[in-house]
Scaffold this active site. Structure first.
Site: not given
Ligand code: PEP
Length: 258
Positions: A10-11, A100, A170, A216, A237-238
């Site tokens: 997920n960008w 989000e 999540e 994360s 995500g990141g």
């Molecule tokens: C996400 O955006 O779904 C996510 C899990 O972000 P991150 O990996 O940055 O926690």
């Protein structure tokens, strides 16, 4: 039953057109050898979808995903993008109910359910995101919250669309914070989710459904998470914004199958 692992990136709100194209190219190139063992997907910003589709090609080992959509196909809904338009530009799937969206943009379980229904009707794969906040976990309400999110969305999934539904657990407190759920914490909720699906859907549908963990995930913790029985991959995500870390996570998923 063995399930093929899935790793989706997920960008979020990152990357210009050029940066999206470069990232897509690097991921496509670096993951060719894993395509047989892992389902891979990326969710760029809306404005990059068409170009990323072009970079990936019409037939690609990487799925193209939208990050969100609106449940009406068209009309007076300024600023929204419908699932049918996502499909029109070549998306294979879409994230629905990302934390989000729920927390920053006020999406309710009801709206998320309508989105699930509309996206599935359009033929898109749906990655339904759910998870509890830190205070809900601390109050011991994790399963109560997740069960309600799951139930209210599953109601909108007709039997013919079941194989197009992916769940992403999540925990909100783990998203973008660097705090990952322990493999045991994640496995516990994943097993409850699969159990709930088993109660509701007859046959072996619960054994087939893909349940991803998100929060994360990185190249250091992915292996341990993927070793859990009910964790079928990750929504990242990141760490999906850097080809090296995203590809390492995909490699860990492919090795979890050996
Ligand atoms: C996400 O955006 O779904 C996510 C899990 O972000 P991150 O990996 O940055 O926690």
């Amino acid at each position: 039953m063995t399930r093929k692992p899935h790793v989706y990136g997920n960008w979020k709100l990152h990357n210009t057109l050029n940066a999206s194209e470069e990232l897509a190219e690097a991921i496509a190139e670096g993951t060719k050898n894993y395509a047989e063992k892992v389902n891979i997907g990326v969710a760029p910003v809306f404005t990059s979808l068409v170009n990323v589709r072009r970079i990936l090609g019409e037939v690609s080992h990487i799925k193209l995903l939208g990050q969100n959509g609106y449940p009406k196909p068209n009309g007076a809904f300024t600023g929204e993008v419908s699932f049918s338009l996502l499909s029109d530009v070549g998306c294979d799937g879409v994230l629905v109910g990302h934390s989000e969206r729920r927390h920053l943009f006020g999406e309710t379980n009801k709206l998320v359910g309508e989105k699930v229904e509309s996206a599935l009707q359009t033929g898109l794969e749906v990655i339904l995101c759910l998870g509890e906040s830190l205070s809900e976990r601390e109050e011991g309400r994790t399963w109560e919250v997740v069960e309600e999110q799951l139930e209210s969305a599953m109601f909108h999934v007709p039997p013919v669309s079941r194989e197009k539904l992916i769940i992403a657990y999540e925990p909100v407190w783990a998203i973008g914070t660097g705090k990952t759920a322990t493999p045991q914490q994640a496995q516990e909720v994943h097993a409850l989710i699969r159990g709930k699906i088993r109660e509701s859907w007859l046959g072996d549908a619960a054994d087939k459904v893909i349940i991803l963990y998100g929060g994360s995930v990185n190249d250091k913790n992915a292996k341990d998470l993927f070793s859990q029985k009910d964790i079928d991959g990750a929504l990242v995500g990141g760490a999906s914004l850097k080809p090296e870390s995203f590809i390492s996570i995909i490699q860990a998923a492919s090795e979890s199958q050996q």
